[in-house]
Design an enzyme around this catalytic site. Structure first.
Site: not given
Length: 762
Positions: A133-135, A138
């Site tokens: 999950h890449c912030p 998002n």
């Protein structure tokens, strides 16, 4: 960055992606505005073109990685995972290219996760080929958007290298004027690009390695295939081709298109054509008692019959008591049959009348007087007709006579006694014949009981087939009042009888009757023998019939009272208590006083002692002893409180009315004739036996006391007094000194149905 419609907007999770977008767009814009014009004039116009195309490619991949579905699996519905038990194993193994791969049960999505699938804790979804999950974007990076994420990293890295390189070139050419605006802005863009260049270049190199090896970030970090064989690898070239050139995976979750709601509802909310075609029918009662409303079209309604709906058989007509009694007494002279029979209708039946047969409407027999003879058709024999008493025969119930002020009351309304001795004997024969037909079957020889020493009686009658209860109803109304036969025989009082007569065990035998078996002995110590309950009860007769019987009985009893010249000798007997030392000394002795009989308590021997009773041949005495014995032999017993209350009433100094203390409400104030026996009564399922008494030869009382030691009872107290104090004085009774049980020299035998025999000292 797809978001489900029900999720809440959280501003904090948009900060990284907003920062990344701002830096990317801001730095690139400044580079194109302040640095690219000089590079275009001094170096080459291709530099701005190259950087512009690369910037657009970075921006496009960034947008795709942010807003594209990563490959989310839809959650299972509530009814979809019913087959999977909650106790199912946490893992399942599957074979992928010959290698077992473990699948884990997802408690949130309610299914086993496919291989390389994992549940994202941030997005709360299971993502196919989950990478991470890449912030910064998002969004989860999965199978569907990993390509764009990887290209974004590559393009961003190239773009950053270009920005830093061409910016450094601009600064080196303008080293004299570092304070100028263009040089300062170029140095700021270079610092931002250089600041993010190291992590972006490092992340890009990491994913290049993962792509070439055919792994995901999740698999690499968790070490699933560390030291083992990766079943998902296709080789270096195959893995790169699969990531960059493979067709896009399908989308599993599709949001429904949002369309405006344009539905107009009219006030009735019903289609008018349905109202015209459907016409509701009447409510019909189904077989199971439920009401079902049905509707049919107009075309099918035209073919319906005009007959009403079947709601069950009609109820029997209701007849008032006055009309019913008047029809019984005065038959209509319109036809010959009406002169010989009484029109009988079925009384109201309970709710289950549908399953009970109706009453028979065969020929009936009117009441037969002593000097009348009714001709009729030939009839069957009595033994053959006894088999017609089959099922659905109601068992009539004769109610117990009402007790005194302190006694018991029957739970049912009292049944009136029958008119004459003929009707009484006919009812008794009906009871015996019905019991014999149930036990014996066809052509059963009925052995009557015999009362030794009793006087002969001419009251013997026969029952015709229609006088017996038939299989379609209970004991008929005519069988209670009309014991005569419609088959051309004489009335019961006539001695000339055409067919073999049946003698009831409850009546006194005649001189030509066959001998009866001797009565069996009875010991109160050993307890009574088991007795069969009476098979007949009159509680199933309707109240209209019973009211007419009561009305007719009262009228005829008043007429007989006017013709009678003598007063009643005695009334109904008292109730005997339990056979113990307390109760064996309690009996009912009735002495004639100025206004009637007086009830007196004493020993059992006082019952038949003294000249006031007329000897052993007195039929009234035998009837009184029969009622006394039947009261002694029935269970349950009366309580001591009711017995003591009766005794307290009997100890009153004044004489009592002639009707006695134990009378039903319908018979209060009407003294019975001397020779008319009163009908015994049955309440509920209690069996009361008709007991006949006789006086055999004299026997010493000592022998009786030796055979039955239980009669030797110590003195007991009644209402706190001794037995002598409880009795009345000599002035109230002509018995005199004969009331003592020690002075009697006779033994009185009382026999009943079922082998019960009592011996009373006289």
């Amino acid at each position: 960055m797809p978001r489900s419609p029900g999720t809440r907007l959280k501003p904090a999770k948009y900060i990284p992606v907003a920062t990344a977008a701002a830096l990317l767009v801001g730095s690139s814009t400044l580079f194109f505005v302040f640095t690219c014009p000089w590079l275009t004039r001094a170096v080459s116009p291709a530099i701005p073109v190259y950087n512009g195309i690369l910037f657009l490619f970075v921006l496009a991949n960034f947008s795709m990685a942010t807003f594209m579905d990563p490959g989310v699996f839809p959650r299972a519905d509530e009814d979809e995972d019913k087959e999977d038990d909650f106790r199912a194993p946490l893992y399942k193994n599957v074979d992928v290219r010959g290698i077992q791969v473990r699948m884990k049960w997802c408690a949130t999505c309610h299914f086993y996760r496919p291989p390389r699938c994992s549940h994202c804790s941030v997005c709360d979804n299971c993502v196919e080929d989950f990478d991470h999950h890449c912030p910064w974007v998002n969004n989860c990076i999965g199978r569907r958007n990993y390509r764009y994420f990887f290209l974004f990293l590559l393009s961003l890295s190239a773009h950053m290298v270009g920005v830093v390189a061409f910016g450094l070139l601009y600064v080196l050419n303008h080293s004299e004027g570092l304070g100028a605006a263009h040089t300062t802005i170029t140095m700021a863009v270079m610092c931002v690009a250089g600041l993010f260049f190291i992590p972006v270049i490092g992340l890009t190199g990491f994913h290049v390695v993962l792509v070439t090896r055919g792994r995901t970030t999740n698999e690499q970090v968790t070490g699933k295939f560390r030291g083992g064989v990766n079943p998902f690898t296709r080789g270096c070239y195959g893995n790169v081709e699969h990531v960059l050139c493979s067709p896009l995976a399908p989308r599993y979750v599709v949001e429904p298109p949002r369309m405006p709601l344009s539905v107009s509802l009219k006030p009735p909310f019903l289609r008018p054509e349905l109202l015209e075609r459907a016409v509701p029918l009447k409510v019909k009662l189904s077989d199971n008692g439920l009401k079902a409303g049905r509707s049919k079209s107009k075309g099918s309604l035209d073919q319906l019959d005009e007959k009403p709906l079947d709601l069950g058989p009609p109820l029997p007509p209701k007849i008032e008591a006055g009309t019913f009694g008047r029809d019984l007494k005065t038959p209509r002279p319109g036809s010959a049959e009406s002169a010989l029979s009484v029109q009988r209708t079925s009384p109201p039946t309970p709710a289950m009348y549908k399953f009970r047969p109706a009453f028979s409407t065969g020929p009936k027999t009117p009441f037969c007087g002593p000097n009348e003879q009714v001709p009729g058709p030939d009839s069957l024999t009595l033994a053959d007709d006894s088999t017609h008493s089959l099922d659905f025969v109601s068992e009539p119930s004769l109610d117990l006579p009402d007790h005194g002020p302190g006694g018991l009351r029957p739970p049912y309304p009292p049944s009136p006694p029958l008119n004459t001795t003929d009707a009484f004997s006919g009812a008794l024969r009906s009871l015996s014949l019905k019991a014999a037909s149930r036990r014996g079957g066809d052509h059963m020889t009925l052995q009557p009981l015999r009362s030794e020493g009793g006087p002969p009686t001419p009251h013997r009658s026969l029952f015709a087939p229609h006088a017996l209860p038939n299989r379609n109803g209970s004991l008929s109304y005519d069988s209670l009042l009309n014991p005569g036969s419609p088959s051309g025989h004489a009335c019961p009082t006539h001695p000339s009888v055409g067919i073999a007569s049946y003698h009831s065990p409850y009546l006194h035998p005649g001189p030509s009757d066959p001998p009866r078996p001797p009565p069996r002995s009875f010991s109160p110590v050993l307890g009574p023998r088991p007795r069969e309950p009476s098979p007949v009860r009159y509680d199933n007769l309707s109240r209209t019939i019973m009211a007419s019987i009561q009305e007719r009985k009262d009228r005829e009893e008043r007429e007989r009272l006017l013709r009678s010249q003598t007063d009643s000798l005695f009334g109904d007997s008292g109730v005997y208590d339990t056979p113990s030392s307390y109760s064996l000394q309690q009996a009912s002795v009735l002495t004639e006083g100025p206004r009637g009989s007086v009830l007196r308590y004493g020993s059992r021997d006082d019952l038949v002692a003294g000249p006031g009773f007329g000897g052993a041949r007195n039929p009234a005495l035998q009837t009184s002893l029969s009622s006394l014995s039947s009261s002694m032999s029935r269970a349950p017993r009366t309580s001591s409180s009711s017995l003591q209350a009766d005794q307290a009433n009997n100890n009153a100094p004044g004489p009592r009315p002639g009707s006695g203390s134990h009378r039903s409400p319908a018979r209060q104030g009407l003294p019975s004739p001397p020779g008319t026996p009163r009908s015994p009564s049955y309440t509920g399922s209690k069996a009361v036996a008709f007991i006949h008494t006789d006086l055999p030869d004299r026997q010493p009382s000592l022998a009786m006391q030796r055979d039955h030691p239980q009669l030797k009872t110590p003195p007991s107290k009644l209402n706190g007094q001794s037995p002598g104090m409880a009795r009345l004085g000599p002035a109230a009774s002509p018995m005199g000194p004969n009331a003592s049980p020690a002075r009697h020299t006779l033994v009185k035998k009382v026999s009943g149905v079922g082998g019960t025999t009592y011996e009373i000292s006289v």
